[in-house]
Write a protein that holds these residues in place. Sequence first.
Motif, PDB file in Angstrom:
ATOM      1  N   ALA A 142      -5.391  17.729  -3.324  1.00  0.00           N
ATOM      2  CA  ALA A 142      -5.446  16.269  -3.439  1.00  0.00           C
ATOM      3  C   ALA A 142      -4.117  15.790  -4.002  1.00  0.00           C
ATOM      4  N   THR A 143      -3.842  14.515  -3.793  1.00  0.00           N
ATOM      5  CA  THR A 143      -2.636  13.933  -4.385  1.00  0.00           C
ATOM      6  C   THR A 143      -2.995  13.320  -5.735  1.00  0.00           C
ATOM      7  N   ASP A 144      -1.970  13.039  -6.519  1.00  0.00           N
ATOM      8  CA  ASP A 144      -2.230  12.397  -7.802  1.00  0.00           C
ATOM      9  C   ASP A 144      -2.857  11.013  -7.621  1.00  0.00           C
ATOM     10  N   VAL A 145      -2.509  10.334  -6.535  1.00  0.00           N
ATOM     11  CA  VAL A 145      -3.096   9.022  -6.246  1.00  0.00           C
ATOM     12  C   VAL A 145      -4.578   9.167  -5.924  1.00  0.00           C
ATOM     13  N   LEU A 151     -11.024   8.679 -10.131  1.00  0.00           N
ATOM     14  CA  LEU A 151     -11.402   8.459 -11.527  1.00  0.00           C
ATOM     15  C   LEU A 151     -11.612   6.980 -11.823  1.00  0.00           C
ATOM     16  N   ALA A 152     -10.814   6.116 -11.218  1.00  0.00           N
ATOM     17  CA  ALA A 152     -10.998   4.675 -11.409  1.00  0.00           C
ATOM     18  C   ALA A 152     -12.340   4.233 -10.821  1.00  0.00           C
ATOM     19  N   THR A 153     -12.657   4.722  -9.647  1.00  0.00           N
ATOM     20  CA  THR A 153     -13.942   4.393  -9.024  1.00  0.00           C
ATOM     21  C   THR A 153     -15.089   4.870  -9.897  1.00  0.00           C
ATOM     22  N   PRO A 173     -10.862  -1.135 -11.295  1.00  0.00           N
ATOM     23  CA  PRO A 173     -10.033  -1.250 -10.101  1.00  0.00           C
ATOM     24  C   PRO A 173      -8.826  -0.311 -10.202  1.00  0.00           C
ATOM     25  N   PHE A 174      -8.423   0.211  -9.074  1.00  0.00           N
ATOM     26  CA  PHE A 174      -7.227   1.048  -9.044  1.00  0.00           C
ATOM     27  C   PHE A 174      -6.068   0.190  -8.590  1.00  0.00           C
ATOM     28  N   VAL A 175      -4.998   0.175  -9.390  1.00  0.00           N
ATOM     29  CA  VAL A 175      -3.808  -0.588  -9.048  1.00  0.00           C
ATOM     30  C   VAL A 175      -2.639   0.366  -9.086  1.00  0.00           C
ATOM     31  N   LYS A 176      -2.011   0.551  -7.932  1.00  0.00           N
ATOM     32  CA  LYS A 176      -0.837   1.410  -7.865  1.00  0.00           C
ATOM     33  C   LYS A 176       0.375   0.558  -8.248  1.00  0.00           C
ATOM     34  N   ILE A 177       1.052   0.932  -9.325  1.00  0.00           N
ATOM     35  CA  ILE A 177       2.144   0.096  -9.819  1.00  0.00           C
ATOM     36  C   ILE A 177       3.518   0.535  -9.310  1.00  0.00           C
ATOM     37  N   ASN A 178       3.608   1.747  -8.786  1.00  0.00           N
ATOM     38  CA  ASN A 178       4.868   2.207  -8.192  1.00  0.00           C
ATOM     39  C   ASN A 178       4.637   2.451  -6.717  1.00  0.00           C
ATOM     40  N   PRO A 179       5.119   1.523  -5.863  1.00  0.00           N
ATOM     41  CA  PRO A 179       4.862   1.677  -4.412  1.00  0.00           C
ATOM     42  C   PRO A 179       5.527   2.865  -3.785  1.00  0.00           C
TER      43      PRO A 179
END
Length: 95
Positions: free
Chosen positions: A73-76, A82-84, A89-95
Amino acid sequence: MSYTKTTPTTGLSPRRRHPAPPPTSGRSADGTDLLQVLVFYKILRPDQIEIVRRTARLKSLSLEQAIVDLGLATDVQIAQTLATYAGLPFVKINP
Protein backbone atom coordinates in the motif's frame (compact mmCIF):
# COMPACT_ATOMS: atom_id res chain seq x y z
CA MET A 1 -6.59 19.88 67.77
CA SER A 2 -5.50 18.69 64.31
CA TYR A 3 -4.42 20.85 61.44
CA THR A 4 -4.55 20.04 57.76
CA LYS A 5 -2.33 21.60 55.18
CA THR A 6 -4.25 23.82 52.78
CA THR A 7 -3.29 25.22 49.44
CA PRO A 8 -2.60 28.96 49.55
CA THR A 9 -4.78 29.89 46.57
CA THR A 10 -7.97 28.01 47.40
CA GLY A 11 -7.79 27.33 51.11
CA LEU A 12 -8.87 23.76 50.40
CA SER A 13 -7.08 20.60 51.44
CA PRO A 14 -4.96 19.20 48.60
CA ARG A 15 -6.45 16.21 46.82
CA ARG A 16 -4.66 12.93 47.01
CA ARG A 17 -3.24 11.91 43.65
CA HIS A 18 -3.83 8.41 42.39
CA PRO A 19 -1.91 6.79 39.59
CA ALA A 20 -3.64 6.92 36.24
CA PRO A 21 -5.46 3.74 35.28
CA PRO A 22 -4.01 1.72 32.43
CA PRO A 23 -5.40 2.61 29.01
CA THR A 24 -8.59 0.76 28.20
CA SER A 25 -8.75 1.53 24.52
CA GLY A 26 -7.59 -1.98 23.62
CA ARG A 27 -4.74 -0.63 21.56
CA SER A 28 -1.69 -2.81 21.46
CA ALA A 29 1.89 -1.75 21.19
CA ASP A 30 2.60 -4.13 18.30
CA GLY A 31 0.36 -2.33 15.79
CA THR A 32 -2.36 -4.99 15.74
CA ASP A 33 -5.08 -2.34 15.52
CA LEU A 34 -3.50 -0.75 12.43
CA LEU A 35 -3.16 -4.10 10.73
CA GLN A 36 -6.72 -5.12 11.61
CA VAL A 37 -8.09 -1.85 10.22
CA LEU A 38 -6.15 -2.29 6.99
CA VAL A 39 -7.44 -5.84 6.63
CA PHE A 40 -11.02 -4.76 7.39
CA TYR A 41 -10.86 -2.13 4.63
CA LYS A 42 -9.23 -4.66 2.29
CA ILE A 43 -5.95 -2.78 1.97
CA LEU A 44 -4.13 -5.87 3.28
CA ARG A 45 -5.04 -9.54 3.24
CA PRO A 46 -4.94 -11.52 6.48
CA ASP A 47 -2.07 -13.65 5.17
CA GLN A 48 0.10 -10.52 4.74
CA ILE A 49 0.01 -9.51 8.41
CA GLU A 50 2.84 -11.78 9.54
CA ILE A 51 4.99 -10.73 6.57
CA VAL A 52 4.54 -7.07 7.51
CA ARG A 53 5.34 -7.74 11.18
CA ARG A 54 8.43 -9.76 10.34
CA THR A 55 9.72 -7.15 7.89
CA ALA A 56 9.15 -4.33 10.37
CA ARG A 57 10.93 -6.24 13.13
CA LEU A 58 13.92 -7.38 11.04
CA LYS A 59 14.51 -3.98 9.41
CA SER A 60 13.56 -1.91 12.49
CA LEU A 61 10.80 -0.13 10.58
CA SER A 62 7.39 1.10 11.61
CA LEU A 63 4.53 -1.05 10.37
CA GLU A 64 3.49 1.72 8.00
CA GLN A 65 6.96 1.90 6.47
CA ALA A 66 7.16 -1.88 6.17
CA ILE A 67 3.83 -1.92 4.31
CA VAL A 68 5.06 0.77 1.91
CA ASP A 69 8.48 -0.90 1.46
CA LEU A 70 6.81 -4.21 0.63
CA GLY A 71 4.66 -2.44 -1.96
CA LEU A 72 1.42 -3.53 -0.30
CA ALA A 73 0.00 0.00 0.00
CA THR A 74 1.06 3.61 -0.34
CA ASP A 75 1.34 6.01 2.55
CA VAL A 76 -1.68 7.86 1.13
CA GLN A 77 -3.77 4.67 1.11
CA ILE A 78 -2.85 4.01 4.73
CA ALA A 79 -3.67 7.59 5.77
CA GLN A 80 -6.99 7.56 3.88
CA THR A 81 -7.98 4.29 5.49
CA LEU A 82 -7.14 5.49 8.99
CA ALA A 83 -9.05 8.74 8.40
CA THR A 84 -12.09 6.78 7.23
CA TYR A 85 -11.84 4.48 10.24
CA ALA A 86 -11.65 7.48 12.59
CA GLY A 87 -14.56 9.20 10.86
CA LEU A 88 -12.40 12.11 9.75
CA PRO A 89 -12.06 13.67 6.33
CA PHE A 90 -8.81 12.97 4.53
CA VAL A 91 -7.11 16.06 3.15
CA LYS A 92 -3.94 15.65 1.15
CA ILE A 93 -1.90 18.79 1.77
CA ASN A 94 1.03 18.04 -0.54
CA PRO A 95 -0.22 17.42 -4.10
